[in-house]
Design a protein around this motif. Structure first.
Motif, mmCIF file in Angstrom:
data_model
loop_
_atom_site.group_PDB
_atom_site.id
_atom_site.type_symbol
_atom_site.label_atom_id
_atom_site.label_comp_id
_atom_site.label_asym_id
_atom_site.label_seq_id
_atom_site.Cartn_x
_atom_site.Cartn_y
_atom_site.Cartn_z
ATOM 1 N N ALA A 32 -32.661 40.388 -5.762
ATOM 2 C CA ALA A 32 -33.624 39.306 -5.711
ATOM 3 C C ALA A 32 -33.900 38.020 -5.717
ATOM 4 O O ALA A 32 -32.611 37.413 -6.708
ATOM 5 C CB ALA A 32 -35.309 39.704 -6.844
ATOM 6 N N ALA A 33 -34.598 36.848 -5.429
ATOM 7 C CA ALA A 33 -34.568 36.121 -5.374
ATOM 8 C C ALA A 33 -34.427 34.982 -6.960
ATOM 9 O O ALA A 33 -35.463 34.756 -7.703
ATOM 10 C CB ALA A 33 -35.346 34.583 -4.445
ATOM 11 N N GLN A 34 -33.138 34.851 -7.645
ATOM 12 C CA GLN A 34 -33.837 33.906 -8.653
ATOM 13 C C GLN A 34 -34.787 33.001 -8.934
ATOM 14 O O GLN A 34 -35.317 31.509 -8.188
ATOM 15 C CB GLN A 34 -32.078 33.165 -9.545
ATOM 16 C CG GLN A 34 -30.927 34.161 -9.081
ATOM 17 C CD GLN A 34 -31.711 35.206 -9.827
ATOM 18 O OE1 GLN A 34 -31.732 34.910 -11.337
ATOM 19 N NE2 GLN A 34 -30.925 36.299 -9.871
ATOM 20 N N PRO A 35 -35.591 32.872 -10.253
ATOM 21 C CA PRO A 35 -36.621 31.971 -10.195
ATOM 22 C C PRO A 35 -36.429 30.448 -10.371
ATOM 23 O O PRO A 35 -35.017 30.485 -11.415
ATOM 24 C CB PRO A 35 -37.395 32.487 -11.638
ATOM 25 C CG PRO A 35 -36.463 33.266 -12.313
ATOM 26 C CD PRO A 35 -35.604 34.115 -11.485
ATOM 27 N N PRO A 36 -36.862 29.046 -10.725
ATOM 28 C CA PRO A 36 -36.280 27.976 -10.568
ATOM 29 C C PRO A 36 -35.862 27.892 -12.520
ATOM 30 O O PRO A 36 -35.833 28.256 -13.074
ATOM 31 C CB PRO A 36 -37.723 27.165 -9.871
ATOM 32 C CG PRO A 36 -38.613 28.399 -10.181
ATOM 33 C CD PRO A 36 -37.718 29.925 -9.838
ATOM 34 N N ALA A 37 -35.569 27.047 -12.483
ATOM 35 C CA ALA A 37 -35.006 27.192 -14.403
ATOM 36 C C ALA A 37 -35.652 26.262 -14.453
ATOM 37 O O ALA A 37 -36.892 25.728 -14.314
ATOM 38 C CB ALA A 37 -33.653 26.125 -13.745
ATOM 39 N N GLY A 38 -36.495 26.975 -15.712
ATOM 40 C CA GLY A 38 -37.730 26.476 -16.331
ATOM 41 C C GLY A 38 -38.490 27.415 -16.880
ATOM 42 O O GLY A 38 -39.481 27.114 -17.243
ATOM 43 N N TYR A 39 -38.507 28.140 -15.893
ATOM 44 C CA TYR A 39 -38.911 29.386 -15.944
ATOM 45 C C TYR A 39 -38.752 30.849 -16.207
ATOM 46 O O TYR A 39 -37.425 31.220 -16.686
ATOM 47 C CB TYR A 39 -39.966 30.236 -14.133
ATOM 48 C CG TYR A 39 -40.559 28.886 -13.784
ATOM 49 C CD1 TYR A 39 -42.027 28.285 -14.374
ATOM 50 C CD2 TYR A 39 -40.080 27.647 -13.393
ATOM 51 C CE1 TYR A 39 -42.957 27.808 -13.271
ATOM 52 C CE2 TYR A 39 -40.442 27.071 -12.581
ATOM 53 C CZ TYR A 39 -41.726 26.595 -12.526
ATOM 54 O OH TYR A 39 -42.794 25.682 -12.190
ATOM 55 N N GLY A 40 -39.464 31.537 -16.996
ATOM 56 C CA GLY A 40 -39.007 33.192 -17.502
ATOM 57 C C GLY A 40 -39.159 32.861 -18.917
ATOM 58 O O GLY A 40 -39.019 32.064 -19.961
ATOM 59 N N TYR A 41 -38.322 34.212 -19.588
ATOM 60 C CA TYR A 41 -38.135 33.869 -20.764
ATOM 61 C C TYR A 41 -37.047 32.822 -21.151
ATOM 62 O O TYR A 41 -36.154 32.448 -20.976
ATOM 63 C CB TYR A 41 -37.324 34.980 -21.730
ATOM 64 C CG TYR A 41 -37.983 36.494 -21.274
ATOM 65 C CD1 TYR A 41 -39.147 36.760 -21.855
ATOM 66 C CD2 TYR A 41 -38.046 37.758 -19.775
ATOM 67 C CE1 TYR A 41 -39.850 37.783 -21.757
ATOM 68 C CE2 TYR A 41 -38.562 38.480 -19.911
ATOM 69 C CZ TYR A 41 -39.498 38.769 -20.661
ATOM 70 O OH TYR A 41 -40.400 39.406 -19.979
ATOM 71 N N PRO A 42 -37.142 32.050 -22.865
ATOM 72 C CA PRO A 42 -36.529 31.038 -23.409
ATOM 73 C C PRO A 42 -35.879 32.172 -23.143
ATOM 74 O O PRO A 42 -34.689 32.936 -24.248
ATOM 75 C CB PRO A 42 -37.663 30.353 -24.359
ATOM 76 C CG PRO A 42 -38.290 31.928 -25.202
ATOM 77 C CD PRO A 42 -38.207 32.583 -23.601
ATOM 78 N N VAL A 43 -34.094 30.644 -23.376
ATOM 79 C CA VAL A 43 -32.421 30.732 -24.169
ATOM 80 C C VAL A 43 -32.901 30.984 -25.445
ATOM 81 O O VAL A 43 -33.148 29.903 -26.134
ATOM 82 C CB VAL A 43 -31.651 30.431 -22.550
ATOM 83 C CG1 VAL A 43 -30.453 30.472 -23.268
ATOM 84 C CG2 VAL A 43 -32.113 30.184 -21.264
ATOM 85 N N ALA A 44 -32.221 31.657 -26.095
ATOM 86 C CA ALA A 44 -31.639 31.386 -27.451
ATOM 87 C C ALA A 44 -30.638 30.329 -28.042
ATOM 88 O O ALA A 44 -29.953 30.588 -26.821
ATOM 89 C CB ALA A 44 -31.760 33.193 -28.504
ATOM 90 N N ALA A 45 -31.080 29.209 -28.677
ATOM 91 C CA ALA A 45 -29.605 28.400 -28.979
ATOM 92 C C ALA A 45 -28.756 29.212 -29.619
ATOM 93 O O ALA A 45 -28.670 30.154 -30.137
ATOM 94 C CB ALA A 45 -29.621 27.445 -30.142
ATOM 95 N N GLN A 46 -27.696 29.236 -29.311
ATOM 96 C CA GLN A 46 -26.301 29.343 -29.102
ATOM 97 C C GLN A 46 -26.194 29.444 -31.092
ATOM 98 O O GLN A 46 -26.270 27.579 -31.517
ATOM 99 C CB GLN A 46 -24.781 28.373 -28.836
ATOM 100 C CG GLN A 46 -25.022 29.071 -27.146
ATOM 101 C CD GLN A 46 -23.404 28.718 -26.962
ATOM 102 O OE1 GLN A 46 -23.840 27.795 -26.836
ATOM 103 N NE2 GLN A 46 -23.679 29.273 -25.660
ATOM 104 N N LEU A 47 -25.421 30.244 -31.911
ATOM 105 C CA LEU A 47 -25.338 29.922 -32.842
ATOM 106 C C LEU A 47 -24.234 28.449 -33.252
ATOM 107 O O LEU A 47 -23.051 28.355 -32.544
ATOM 108 C CB LEU A 47 -24.449 31.397 -33.887
ATOM 109 C CG LEU A 47 -26.178 32.130 -34.007
ATOM 110 C CD1 LEU A 47 -25.326 33.917 -34.275
ATOM 111 C CD2 LEU A 47 -27.258 31.473 -34.827
ATOM 112 N N PRO A 48 -23.904 28.205 -34.844
ATOM 113 C CA PRO A 48 -22.845 27.445 -34.643
ATOM 114 C C PRO A 48 -22.134 28.385 -34.819
ATOM 115 O O PRO A 48 -21.194 29.654 -35.263
ATOM 116 C CB PRO A 48 -23.138 26.964 -36.273
ATOM 117 C CG PRO A 48 -24.879 27.281 -36.097
ATOM 118 C CD PRO A 48 -24.856 28.000 -35.643
#
Length: 125
Positions: A32-48
């Protein structure tokens, strides 16, 4: 036999077996076509990364306990962890910067301390 525009359009979409085909998505078949950036589930921040954490801890300890060796190690680990965070290979950029700053401060304090000790030792003769 004449055909209308609708019949020509319908015959273009029919394959040899008589099944309607649709144009493939630009991402390839079955995707399927990918949604534009900024939509969908939030991305978790990377751990240090461990390097960033070690850099900050060694920078703190270098200011208090061992002012010659630990700040140099903190500085090296901090630079490495910051480069990794900038490339997106890990998180903890703030901890890496804190380790770099404390490493620099520790090295400067160690250099000043050694200079003062050397001047006092030479002045004693």
């Amino acid at each position: 036999m004449t055909s209308t525009d609708g019949e020509e359009h319908m015959s273009d979409q029919m394959s040899n077996a008589g099944v309607a085909t649709t144009p493939q998505a630009p991402n390839g078949p079955g995707y399927a076509a990918q949604p534009p950036a900024g939509y969908g589930y939030p991305v978790a921040a990377q751990l240090p990364s461990g390097k960033a954490t070690a850099s900050m801890v060694l920078g703190i300890l270098g200011l208090v306990l061992i002012p010659i060796i630990l700040p140099i190690i903190a500085l090296c680990l901090g630079i490495s962890a910051k480069r990794m965070a900038d490339r997106g290979e890990g998180g903890g950029r703030g901890q890496a910067v804190a380790g770099i700053v404390m490493g620099i401060i520790g090295v400067v304090f160690a250099a000043i301390g050694m200079t003062v000790a050397t001047v006092q030792a030479v002045g004693a003769f």
